[in-house]
Scaffold this motif. Structure first.
Motif, PDB file in Angstrom:
ATOM      1  N   UNK A   9       0.794  -1.231   0.000  1.00  6.96           N
ATOM      2  CA  UNK A   9       0.000   0.000   0.000  1.00  6.96           C
ATOM      3  C   UNK A   9       0.828   1.284   0.000  1.00  6.96           C
ATOM      4  N   UNK A  10       2.095   1.214   0.359  1.00  2.00           N
ATOM      5  CA  UNK A  10       2.948   2.407   0.364  1.00  2.00           C
ATOM      6  C   UNK A  10       3.861   2.419  -0.859  1.00  2.00           C
ATOM      7  N   UNK A  11       4.500   1.283  -1.135  1.00  4.33           N
ATOM      8  CA  UNK A  11       5.445   1.200  -2.245  1.00  4.33           C
ATOM      9  C   UNK A  11       4.787   0.888  -3.593  1.00  4.33           C
ATOM     10  N   UNK A  18       7.260 -12.259  -6.157  1.00  5.31           N
ATOM     11  CA  UNK A  18       6.696 -13.007  -5.038  1.00  5.31           C
ATOM     12  C   UNK A  18       5.692 -12.141  -4.285  1.00  5.31           C
ATOM     13  N   UNK A  19       4.899 -12.781  -3.437  1.00  2.52           N
ATOM     14  CA  UNK A  19       4.016 -12.031  -2.549  1.00  2.52           C
ATOM     15  C   UNK A  19       4.847 -11.136  -1.646  1.00  2.52           C
ATOM     16  N   UNK A  20       4.340  -9.945  -1.392  1.00  2.00           N
ATOM     17  CA  UNK A  20       4.993  -8.976  -0.496  1.00  2.00           C
ATOM     18  C   UNK A  20       6.418  -8.639  -0.954  1.00  2.00           C
ATOM     19  N   UNK A  21       6.599  -8.529  -2.266  1.00  2.00           N
ATOM     20  CA  UNK A  21       7.907  -8.133  -2.777  1.00  2.00           C
ATOM     21  C   UNK A  21       7.751  -6.950  -3.723  1.00  2.00           C
ATOM     22  N   UNK A  22       8.802  -6.122  -3.766  1.00  2.00           N
ATOM     23  CA  UNK A  22       8.792  -4.910  -4.575  1.00  2.00           C
ATOM     24  C   UNK A  22      10.137  -4.757  -5.269  1.00  2.00           C
ATOM     25  N   UNK A  74      -2.763  -3.411  11.473  1.00  2.00           N
ATOM     26  CA  UNK A  74      -2.809  -3.673  10.032  1.00  2.00           C
ATOM     27  C   UNK A  74      -2.039  -2.635   9.219  1.00  2.00           C
ATOM     28  N   UNK A  75      -2.072  -1.376   9.649  1.00  2.22           N
ATOM     29  CA  UNK A  75      -1.434  -0.303   8.883  1.00  2.22           C
ATOM     30  C   UNK A  75      -0.011   0.019   9.341  1.00  2.22           C
ATOM     31  N   UNK A  76       0.549  -0.776  10.224  1.00  2.00           N
ATOM     32  CA  UNK A  76       1.938  -0.564  10.641  1.00  2.00           C
ATOM     33  C   UNK A  76       2.864  -0.731   9.442  1.00  2.00           C
ATOM     34  N   UNK A  77       3.947   0.056   9.423  1.00  2.00           N
ATOM     35  CA  UNK A  77       4.845   0.039   8.271  1.00  2.00           C
ATOM     36  C   UNK A  77       6.173  -0.656   8.544  1.00  2.00           C
TER      37      UNK A  77
END
Length: 248
Positions: free
Chosen positions: A149-151, A174-178, A236-239
């Protein structure tokens, strides 16, 4: 990933990074868990900003980084400040022969640069082997929320006189990768012209439960999981997720 050219402008780009917050977090955890020793292993130490802060606060610091160029910058900064650092060029998933420490840290989401779960697990195992019994391991990682949600699919840009950059973020494989695609424009001191170069950085994170399971598998007890430099459990919204672990 190569930091050859980035190393020399890295500190300009990281000028707003809150290294003091990581120092304060470490000091609080050291006090909370009654760690008396002062030997610290600073993994992925980069250009040594945190290592030097630690040394100024009385710690005996060993810094490790994958990039020899980053370490050269760190060594030069330490010498100018009259600080003694032990610096080693190693991959944190392949650590060896560095001695035993009271505390080990991997800060500034550096663990997220490891590309596979196996590399994360090997890193945890190697850190465990380099800690004394009862020693602390503290690290932080990007949360899945930050990745998604941020990147994700975002563009960031900075225009400064010495260094400017455009930073595009794309979904990884992959999941959760940027994947971070960075284009830099660095002003040459003599000519005043700008040199362009590009870097591709890949980051990957995992669920809290996965990190916890891998830590426990190699012999750590997970003492605290917090978020964003606070003492609160992640929401949930912790970064940025912090783990404080103790070698059993």
């Amino acid at each position: 990933m190569s930091y050859e050219r980035l190393a020399y402008v890295y500190d300009l780009l990281m000028a707003d990074v809150p290294y003091k917050k990581w120092l304060d977090y470490l000091l609080l955890e050291k006090q909370r868990f009654h760690i008396d020793g002062m030997r610290v292993l600073d993994l992925a130490c980069g250009t040594g900003e945190l290592s030097i802060l630690l040394a100024k606060n009385g710690f005996d610091v060993t810094g490790v980084d994958l990039s020899g160029d980053m370490l050269m910058v760190a060594q030069g900064k330490a010498e100018r400040e009259g600080i003694e650092l032990s610096l080693y060029e190693q991959n944190m998933s392949e650590l060896e022969g560095l001695g035993i420490y009271d505390i080990a840290v991997i800060f500034c989401d550096s663990l997220n640069y490891l590309s596979t779960p196996e590399d994360v697990q090997k890193t945890f195992s190697n850190v465990h082997a380099h800690l004394k019994n009862g020693g602390l391991f503290i690290f932080d990682v990007h949360s899945p929320y930050k990745m998604e949600h941020i990147f994700m699919d975002e563009t960031f840009a900075v225009a400064e006189e010495e260094v400017s950059y455009i930073w595009n973020c794309f979904p990884g494989e992959h999941s959760y990768s940027v994947e971070h695609e960075l284009t830099f424009f660095v002003r040459e001191e003599q000519s005043g012209k700008y040199e362009r170069f590009e870097e591709l950085h890949k980051q990957r994170t995992y669920l809290i439960e996965e990190y916890q399971s891998w830590l426990e598998d190699v012999g750590f007890s997970v003492e605290a999981i917090t978020a964003d430099f606070t003492d609160q459990f992640p929401v949930e919204s912790s970064e940025r997720i912090f783990f404080t672990c103790k070698k059993k």
